[in-house]
Design an enzyme around this catalytic site. Structure first.
Site, PDB file in Angstrom:
ATOM      1  NE  ARG A   1     -11.831  34.190   5.913  1.00  0.00           N
ATOM      2  CZ  ARG A   1     -13.085  34.515   5.594  1.00  0.00           C
ATOM      3  NH1 ARG A   1     -13.373  35.744   5.218  1.00  0.00           N
ATOM      4  NH2 ARG A   1     -14.041  33.618   5.668  1.00  0.00           N
TER       5      ARG A   1
ATOM      6  CG  ASN B   1      -8.461  30.878   7.550  1.00  0.00           C
ATOM      7  OD1 ASN B   1      -9.168  30.058   8.106  1.00  0.00           O
ATOM      8  ND2 ASN B   1      -8.928  32.023   7.075  1.00  0.00           N
TER       9      ASN B   1
ATOM     10  CD  GLU C   1     -16.043  56.823  10.905  1.00  0.00           C
ATOM     11  OE1 GLU C   1     -16.391  58.003  10.691  1.00  0.00           O
ATOM     12  OE2 GLU C   1     -16.751  55.845  10.619  1.00  0.00           O
TER      13      GLU C   1
END
Length: 121
Positions: free
Chosen positions: A3, A54, A116
């Site tokens: 998100r 959202n 990473e």
């Protein structure tokens, strides 16, 4: 899926700084969210990241269950310098991992997710 608090900022990071492509983006007005899929190749053959925005939510507590996204890169030292020049945040410079010889580095996306980079051996 992660998100994000600012979808356009995240798309810019993943495409312009990490070099991925925006594969597709779709609004869902009834659910008040937008999905964007980014990756290095076609979804049918390569892994992609789903970015979820959202509507009206501009930040998240990342929690302690999520660790990081891992991406293998051809030349890790070049990748770190390219990300630095593009304005990306380097969290750990390229170097051998603590308990091995694999060369890794860490960068952060605009929402603070750790990525990473793993050097190809």
């Amino acid at each position: 899926m992660i998100r994000v608090g600012d979808l356009e900022r995240s798309i810019r990071f993943y495409t312009e700084i990490l070099g991925m492509k925006l594969l597709r983006k779709e609004d869902f007005p009834d659910g008040k969210f937008t999905l964007a899929f980014v990756g290095f190749g076609d979804e049918r053959h390569d892994s992609v990241i789903e970015l979820t925005y959202n509507w009206g939510v501009h930040g998240y507590n990342l929690g302690d269950a999520f660790g990081h996204i891992a991406i293998e890169v051809e030349d890790i030292y070049d990748a770190v310098e390219r990300i630095r020049r593009a304005g990306g945040e380097i969290l750990r410079e390229a170097g051998p991992m603590k308990y091995g010889t694999t060369v890794i580095a860490f960068v952060a996306d605009p929402d603070g997710y750790k990525i990473e980079l793993i050097g190809k051996e």
